[in-house]
Design an enzyme around this catalytic site. Structure first.
Site, PDB file in Angstrom:
ATOM      1  N   HIS A  73       0.810  -1.214   0.000  1.00 35.28           N
ATOM      2  CA  HIS A  73       0.000   0.000   0.000  1.00 35.28           C
ATOM      3  C   HIS A  73       0.844   1.264   0.000  1.00 35.28           C
ATOM      4  O   HIS A  73       0.385   2.313  -0.430  1.00 35.28           O
ATOM      5  CB  HIS A  73      -0.915   0.024   1.224  1.00 35.28           C
ATOM      6  CG  HIS A  73      -1.857  -1.136   1.302  1.00 35.28           C
ATOM      7  ND1 HIS A  73      -2.817  -1.375   0.352  1.00 35.28           N
ATOM      8  CD2 HIS A  73      -1.970  -2.130   2.214  1.00 35.28           C
ATOM      9  CE1 HIS A  73      -3.495  -2.468   0.678  1.00 35.28           C
ATOM     10  NE2 HIS A  73      -2.995  -2.950   1.801  1.00 35.28           N
ATOM     11  N   HIS A  95       3.513  10.884   6.590  1.00 34.32           N
ATOM     12  CA  HIS A  95       2.934  10.661   7.913  1.00 34.32           C
ATOM     13  C   HIS A  95       3.997  10.079   8.836  1.00 34.32           C
ATOM     14  O   HIS A  95       4.574   9.021   8.549  1.00 34.32           O
ATOM     15  CB  HIS A  95       1.755   9.687   7.828  1.00 34.32           C
ATOM     16  CG  HIS A  95       0.560  10.268   7.146  1.00 34.32           C
ATOM     17  ND1 HIS A  95      -0.484   9.489   6.676  1.00 34.32           N
ATOM     18  CD2 HIS A  95       0.235  11.561   6.851  1.00 34.32           C
ATOM     19  CE1 HIS A  95      -1.397  10.280   6.126  1.00 34.32           C
ATOM     20  NE2 HIS A  95      -0.978  11.535   6.221  1.00 34.32           N
TER      21      HIS A  95
END
Length: 286
Positions: free
Chosen positions: A94, A147
């Site tokens: 991902h 992130h």
């Protein structure tokens, strides 16, 4: 549903979220029941994860700067990271997952005296430079979003913290196309061996997570949100910096060269903004 993974460092089961790069430290390859295609993308997640619709604090969101409430009580962040002696990389299907082994901590700002330990960082990006960030600012998307994930040490482990309402704190950094980012080069220059999902590599090079932060870390927005990938736990205190950082077009293209768990180019791996549902976004600046 994805099965939790076992983290060899802490000897505990970790849920799917961190694996996404959203912070997991896992070594096994697994098949995914979700992704970013029409068949398994964000619009379909509600089938297996009803909180996608029923939740009250789903992320990401569109941050409307003029509606953000200035909070004079938001003190500066205290970020203390140590350089990694080796860089552990994984294509988890991902995103690219950069695992952290050295102790690093976040305090201050909206988390106050609570101590959050650095776990991992990962990115979301688009097929081109016009989109890719999960959060948008006044409706504007950026080429990517970084992130940096931390867990609340009150709970003793990432696994125990991940589903608690105050369990995680994530720094969101907007990425725009521009100059080469020297601090990210150790990642972007070493992706050739990570094209296929499940691929891992350890790079004998130093990386200081501090170098990934914008120059100005005093100006930020903050709100209560969720992990933006399944299982979508509503456990994240988001801290989104106002100042973006630049990655070169070649660095962004290196990310786009990866293959995802569906066998497609790993691109547009972001969830669109979710309804704010009455939540107040606060700002540390006027």
């Amino acid at each position: 549903m994805l099965k939790p993974q076992v983290d060899e460092q802490f000897g505990m089961k970790l849920p799917t979220y961190l694996m996404l790069g959203h912070m997991l430290v896992s070594c096994r390859v697994w098949a995914s029941d979700w992704g970013y295609t029409e068949e398994n993308g964000p619009k379909t997640w509600k089938k297996d994860y009803p909180i996608a619709v029923t939740g009250r604090r789903q992320s990401p969101i569109n941050i409307v700067s003029r509606k953000a409430e200035y909070d004079s009580d938001l003190k500066p962040l205290n970020i203390e990271y140590l350089p990694e002696d080796e860089v552990k990389l994984k294509n988890n299907g991902h995103t690219i997952d950069i695992q952290i082994t050295q102790p690093g901590f976040l305090t201050g700002g909206p988390v106050g005296n609570q101590q959050f330990r650095l776990a991992q960082f990962h990115l979301h990006w688009g097929a081109d430079d016009t989109r890719g960030s999960e959060h948008t600012i006044d409706g504007e998307a950026f080429a990517a979003e970084l992130h940096i994930v931390h867990w609340n040490t009150t709970y003793g482990s990432f696994a125990a913290a991940v589903d608690k309402s105050d369990g995680l704190a994530v720094l969101g950094i907007m990425i725009e196309s521009g100059d080469v980012h020297p601090g990210f080069s150790v990642v972007s220059d070493n992706l050739d061996g990570l094209i296929q999902p499940g691929s891992t590599d350890t790079i004998s090079s130093s990386l200081d997570p501090t170098d990934l932060l914008p120059d100005n870390i005093d100006d930020y927005w903050t709100y209560e949100g969720s992990v933006p990938i399944p299982p979508l736990y509503e456990s994240v205190r988001w801290i989104v910096f106002k100042e973006p950082v630049e990655f070169s077009h070649d660095q962004l293209n290196a990310l786009r060269s990866l293959i995802d768990s569906d066998g497609n180019p790993m691109q547009d791996n972001f969830r669109p903004p979710q309804p704010r549902k009455g939540r107040q976004v606060k700002a540390s600046f006027q």
